[in-house]
Design a protein around this motif. Structure first.
Motif, mmCIF file in Angstrom:
data_model
loop_
_atom_site.group_PDB
_atom_site.id
_atom_site.type_symbol
_atom_site.label_atom_id
_atom_site.label_comp_id
_atom_site.label_asym_id
_atom_site.label_seq_id
_atom_site.Cartn_x
_atom_site.Cartn_y
_atom_site.Cartn_z
ATOM 1 N N PHE A 273 -8.563 13.064 0.482
ATOM 2 C CA PHE A 273 -7.459 13.491 1.320
ATOM 3 C C PHE A 273 -6.734 12.213 1.387
ATOM 4 C CE2 PHE A 273 -11.431 15.954 2.397
ATOM 5 C CZ PHE A 273 -10.900 17.239 2.662
ATOM 6 N N LEU A 274 -5.561 12.590 1.764
ATOM 7 C CA LEU A 274 -4.395 11.602 2.244
ATOM 8 C C LEU A 274 -3.301 12.224 3.294
ATOM 9 C CD1 LEU A 274 -3.057 10.316 -1.350
ATOM 10 C CD2 LEU A 274 -4.542 9.032 0.229
ATOM 11 N N ALA A 275 -3.265 11.380 4.258
ATOM 12 C CA ALA A 275 -2.714 11.904 5.366
ATOM 13 C C ALA A 275 -1.742 10.604 6.117
ATOM 14 C CB ALA A 275 -3.339 12.880 6.635
ATOM 15 N N GLY A 276 -0.485 10.984 6.769
ATOM 16 C CA GLY A 276 0.280 10.001 7.523
ATOM 17 C C GLY A 276 0.016 9.983 8.955
ATOM 18 N N LYS A 277 -0.612 11.032 9.257
ATOM 19 C CA LYS A 277 -0.939 11.111 10.913
ATOM 20 C C LYS A 277 -2.528 11.585 10.990
ATOM 21 C CE LYS A 277 3.763 12.642 11.841
ATOM 22 N NZ LYS A 277 4.591 13.751 12.428
ATOM 23 N N GLY A 278 -2.866 10.983 12.436
ATOM 24 C CA GLY A 278 -4.441 10.920 12.538
ATOM 25 C C GLY A 278 -4.788 12.457 12.997
ATOM 26 N N ALA A 279 -4.261 13.377 13.676
ATOM 27 C CA ALA A 279 -4.506 14.598 14.224
ATOM 28 C C ALA A 279 -4.641 15.503 13.067
ATOM 29 C CB ALA A 279 -3.519 14.955 15.174
ATOM 30 N N PRO A 280 -3.507 15.540 12.086
ATOM 31 C CA PRO A 280 -3.934 16.300 10.984
ATOM 32 C C PRO A 280 -4.936 16.103 10.034
ATOM 33 C CG PRO A 280 -1.699 15.489 10.646
ATOM 34 C CD PRO A 280 -2.323 15.138 12.103
ATOM 35 N N PHE A 281 -4.993 15.071 9.989
ATOM 36 C CA PHE A 281 -6.077 14.193 9.000
ATOM 37 C C PHE A 281 -7.460 14.487 9.525
ATOM 38 C CE2 PHE A 281 -9.035 10.530 8.246
ATOM 39 C CZ PHE A 281 -9.022 10.748 6.631
ATOM 40 N N ALA A 282 -7.776 14.440 10.901
ATOM 41 C CA ALA A 282 -9.013 14.752 11.566
ATOM 42 C C ALA A 282 -9.119 16.127 11.508
ATOM 43 C CB ALA A 282 -9.005 14.154 12.883
ATOM 44 N N ALA B 216 0.855 -1.098 -0.076
ATOM 45 C CA ALA B 216 -0.015 -0.166 -0.024
ATOM 46 C C ALA B 216 0.898 1.256 0.049
ATOM 47 C CB ALA B 216 -0.772 -0.061 1.263
ATOM 48 N N ASP B 217 2.332 1.236 0.404
ATOM 49 C CA ASP B 217 2.886 2.381 0.312
ATOM 50 C C ASP B 217 3.510 2.685 -1.188
ATOM 51 O OD1 ASP B 217 4.821 0.321 -0.003
ATOM 52 O OD2 ASP B 217 6.164 0.825 1.890
ATOM 53 N N ARG B 218 3.044 1.998 -2.018
ATOM 54 C CA ARG B 218 3.611 2.596 -3.291
ATOM 55 C C ARG B 218 2.792 3.628 -3.652
ATOM 56 N NH1 ARG B 218 3.408 -2.706 -7.423
ATOM 57 N NH2 ARG B 218 4.965 -4.056 -6.401
ATOM 58 N N ARG B 219 3.403 4.720 -4.661
ATOM 59 C CA ARG B 219 3.075 5.880 -4.903
ATOM 60 C C ARG B 219 1.583 5.915 -5.448
ATOM 61 N NH1 ARG B 219 5.072 10.806 -5.872
ATOM 62 N NH2 ARG B 219 3.975 11.943 -7.423
ATOM 63 N N TRP B 220 1.292 4.958 -6.397
ATOM 64 C CA TRP B 220 0.092 5.079 -6.941
ATOM 65 C C TRP B 220 -1.005 4.126 -6.294
ATOM 66 C CZ3 TRP B 220 -0.443 9.017 -9.677
ATOM 67 C CH2 TRP B 220 0.698 9.467 -10.217
ATOM 68 N N VAL B 221 -0.667 3.816 -4.961
ATOM 69 C CA VAL B 221 -1.490 3.219 -4.310
ATOM 70 C C VAL B 221 -2.099 3.969 -2.822
ATOM 71 C CG1 VAL B 221 -2.362 0.991 -2.759
ATOM 72 C CG2 VAL B 221 -0.556 0.905 -4.706
ATOM 73 N N CYS B 222 -1.358 4.331 -1.837
ATOM 74 C CA CYS B 222 -1.597 5.265 -0.814
ATOM 75 C C CYS B 222 -0.374 5.989 -0.707
ATOM 76 C CB CYS B 222 -2.017 4.560 0.319
ATOM 77 S SG CYS B 222 -3.569 3.646 0.308
ATOM 78 N N GLY B 223 0.897 5.681 -1.230
ATOM 79 C CA GLY B 223 2.125 6.561 -0.976
ATOM 80 C C GLY B 223 2.653 6.111 0.549
ATOM 81 N N GLY B 224 2.722 7.364 1.399
ATOM 82 C CA GLY B 224 3.128 6.847 2.834
ATOM 83 C C GLY B 224 2.059 7.440 3.635
ATOM 84 N N ALA B 225 0.690 7.416 3.087
ATOM 85 C CA ALA B 225 -0.354 7.757 3.843
ATOM 86 C C ALA B 225 -1.181 6.513 4.661
ATOM 87 C CB ALA B 225 -1.714 8.397 2.994
#
Length: 293
Positions: free
Chosen positions: A260-269, A204-213
């Motif tokens: 939306f894509l995010a790596g962390k929960g707080a900024p995502f929310a 899932a960390d592939r660029r065209w899947v979810c990247g680092g999100a």
């Protein structure tokens, strides 16, 4: 696109062994006397409807899954009908946890099935801001949302998915997540989002899947006030959030899409909440219905 109101009397025909593993929820809302009422409600455990609160003429309802979540082999169905002139705010009590199935009850590979159908008559309004779905390690989920709305219906829709119990270091360890979101405006297909994430087959960390999100979300707004100008303003608002990748665009007349894509929960929310507030103020021009919980 007014639809006939379903019969009020509903019979539970489940086998005893299916109770808690197969369930349906039916809600019908109507406009009466300047406010919206819940004209028909039917819920099978573990699904439950909280109280109905009046918010400036809109009906505010929390939908509850009273169990520990859903398991492989479970099937939960929701059918929501919003009548002409009715205004409804729906939200979830908390994030929905998705667990792997018990091999003694279902085949180990059986996914949990979520099937949601929403019908909005012309002149109705629905605001939904759902908590994220959290698939646990080994879980399989197949979720489908089918939205059918009238040309003059007003819609705010927001759904989200997490990579797992991220705070515990459990990310992308589920077996598969199949997702489909369909929006039809009148007879026409206005938006279709369909994907399957299977981390064991394609990382899932592939660029065209979810990247680092580790957090994903989609928001749809259908409203006469949804214009290219408001979409651009929303996009600028989201660009201020660090650690969040967001794109907003007018994809059809009166229809704005945000991803939306995010790596962390707080900024995502925070980004989701800010988008909701800004959209309701700038497009709907009414109270911040979705700020309540």
């Amino acid at each position: 696109m007014d639809q006939a109101r379903p019969a009020v009397r509903v019979v539970d025909r489940r086998e005893a062994s299916a109770i808690g593993r197969e369930a349906r929820l039916e809600l019908v809302f109507e406009a009466r006397g300047g406010r919206t009422i819940l004209a028909h409600a039917y819920a099978e455990p573990p699904l439950r409807v909280g109280g109905v609160f009046d918010l400036d003429g809109a009906a505010y309802v929390i939908i509850v899954c009273s169990g520990p979540g859903v398991f492989g082999g479970d099937t939960l169905r929701q059918s929501i009908h919003i009548g002409r002139g009715a205004r409804v705010v729906l939200t979830s009590q908390s994030a929905l946890q998705v667990h792997p199935g018990a091999p003694t009850l279902q085949p180990a590979a059986a996914p949990a099935l979520l099937r949601h159908d929403y019908t909005l008559d012309d002149g109705s309004e629905l605001c939904c801001h759902w908590d994220p779905v959290i698939p646990f390690a080994g879980a399989r989920l197949d979720q489908r949302f089918d939205l059918r709305i009238g040309e003059s219906s007003r819609l705010y829709w927001g759904d989200a998915v997490m990579a797992g119990r991220v705070s515990r270091g459990e990310a992308w360890q589920f077996q598969s997540l199949a997702h489909e979101l369909t929006l039809r405006v009148g007879p026409a297909l206005a938006y279709l989002e369909r994907y399957t994430i299977a981390p064991g087959e394609r990382p899932a960390d592939r660029r065209w899947v979810c990247g680092g999100a580790s957090y994903l979300a989609t928001t749809l707004v259908h409203h006469a006030g949804a214009t290219a100008e408001t979409a651009e303003a929303l996009h600028r608002e989201m660009s201020a959030f660090e650690d969040v990748q967001a794109g907003v665009d007018l994809i059809a007349p009166r229809l704005v899409l945000a991803r939306f894509l995010a790596g962390k929960g707080a900024p995502f929310a925070g980004a989701r909440a800010s988008y909701r507030t800004f959209a309701l103020r700038s497009i709907f021009g009414g109270p911040e219905f979705l700020a309540r919980k």
